[in-house]
Design a protein around this motif. Structure first.
Motif, short mmCIF file in Angstrom:
data_model
loop_
_atom_site.label_atom_id
_atom_site.label_comp_id
_atom_site.label_asym_id
_atom_site.label_seq_id
_atom_site.Cartn_x
_atom_site.Cartn_y
_atom_site.Cartn_z
N VAL A 173 0.89 -1.24 0.10
CA VAL A 173 -0.21 -0.14 -0.04
C VAL A 173 0.83 1.27 -0.01
O VAL A 173 0.61 2.30 -0.82
N VAL A 174 1.85 1.08 0.82
CA VAL A 174 2.87 2.34 0.77
C VAL A 174 3.44 2.61 -0.64
O VAL A 174 3.65 3.93 -1.04
N LYS A 175 3.81 1.63 -1.18
CA LYS A 175 4.60 1.48 -2.45
C LYS A 175 3.57 2.21 -3.52
O LYS A 175 4.03 3.21 -4.38
N GLY A 176 2.39 1.79 -3.44
CA GLY A 176 1.28 2.20 -4.28
C GLY A 176 0.98 3.74 -4.24
O GLY A 176 0.73 4.52 -5.14
N THR A 177 0.88 4.17 -3.07
CA THR A 177 0.57 5.39 -2.56
C THR A 177 1.78 6.37 -2.98
O THR A 177 1.42 7.41 -3.58
N THR A 178 3.12 6.03 -2.87
CA THR A 178 4.13 6.85 -3.24
C THR A 178 4.09 7.05 -4.87
O THR A 178 4.60 8.01 -5.44
N ALA A 179 3.99 5.80 -5.57
CA ALA A 179 3.88 5.83 -7.02
C ALA A 179 2.67 6.91 -7.42
O ALA A 179 2.73 7.64 -8.37
N VAL A 180 1.66 7.01 -6.85
CA VAL A 180 0.49 7.68 -7.22
C VAL A 180 0.95 9.28 -6.85
O VAL A 180 0.52 10.16 -7.67
N VAL A 181 1.49 9.65 -5.83
CA VAL A 181 1.87 10.72 -5.44
C VAL A 181 2.97 11.54 -6.44
O VAL A 181 2.88 12.67 -7.00
N LYS A 182 4.00 10.34 -6.90
CA LYS A 182 4.79 10.94 -7.75
C LYS A 182 4.32 11.02 -9.24
O LYS A 182 4.67 11.93 -9.98
N ALA A 183 3.28 10.39 -9.48
CA ALA A 183 2.47 10.67 -10.82
C ALA A 183 1.78 12.01 -10.74
O ALA A 183 1.62 12.63 -11.90
N ALA A 184 1.16 12.33 -9.85
CA ALA A 184 0.60 13.42 -9.64
C ALA A 184 1.49 14.74 -9.38
O ALA A 184 1.05 15.82 -9.88
N ILE A 185 2.54 14.60 -8.60
CA ILE A 185 3.40 15.67 -8.73
C ILE A 185 4.94 15.23 -9.29
O ILE A 185 5.74 14.82 -8.71
N PRO A 186 5.20 15.48 -10.67
CA PRO A 186 6.09 14.94 -11.32
C PRO A 186 7.54 15.61 -10.93
O PRO A 186 8.52 14.87 -10.86
N ASP A 187 7.29 16.75 -10.85
CA ASP A 187 8.55 17.57 -10.31
C ASP A 187 8.64 17.65 -9.05
O ASP A 187 9.57 18.61 -8.41
N GLY A 188 8.00 17.01 -8.22
CA GLY A 188 8.12 17.15 -6.60
C GLY A 188 9.49 17.00 -6.04
O GLY A 188 9.62 17.42 -5.09
N ASP A 189 10.14 16.09 -6.57
CA ASP A 189 11.48 15.79 -5.95
C ASP A 189 12.58 16.17 -6.64
O ASP A 189 13.71 15.86 -6.23
N ASP A 190 12.40 17.10 -7.74
CA ASP A 190 13.53 17.70 -8.58
C ASP A 190 14.11 18.93 -7.92
O ASP A 190 13.18 20.03 -8.23
N ASP A 191 15.01 19.17 -6.93
CA ASP A 191 15.46 20.38 -6.54
C ASP A 191 16.66 20.82 -7.28
O ASP A 191 17.68 20.60 -7.41
N LYS A 192 16.15 22.05 -8.14
CA LYS A 192 17.41 22.70 -8.98
C LYS A 192 17.94 23.79 -8.08
O LYS A 192 17.35 24.48 -7.78
N LYS A 193 19.17 23.65 -8.10
CA LYS A 193 19.90 24.91 -7.20
C LYS A 193 20.54 25.69 -8.33
O LYS A 193 20.89 25.57 -9.55
N ASP A 194 20.34 26.89 -7.95
CA ASP A 194 20.74 28.11 -9.04
C ASP A 194 22.32 28.29 -8.83
O ASP A 194 22.71 28.45 -7.90
#
Length: 57
Positions: A36-57
């Motif tokens: 269930v946790v893996k499924g929820t993580t996949a859904v969240v990543k699909a809904a927020i595709p750029d949520g984990d990419d932190d670009k530094k200036d």
């Protein structure tokens, strides 16, 4: 006296069976929760595709 010896001997012989019966539901619950946790993580990543990419200036 012999009844107690039989009861104690039976308990010692069946100790492995009791352990298997007790730990089986725990393993099933763990695997289900893990899925269930893996499924929820996949859904969240699909809904927020750029949520984990932190670009530094």
């Amino acid at each position: 006296m012999t009844k107690w010896v039989c009861v104690i001997a039976t308990m010692l012989l069946l100790q492995g069976c009791i352990t298997s019966v007790v730990t089986l539901p725990v393993k099933v619950a763990y695997k289900t929760t893990k899925g269930v946790v893996k499924g929820t993580t996949a859904v969240v990543k699909a809904a927020i595709p750029d949520g984990d990419d932190d670009k530094k200036d």
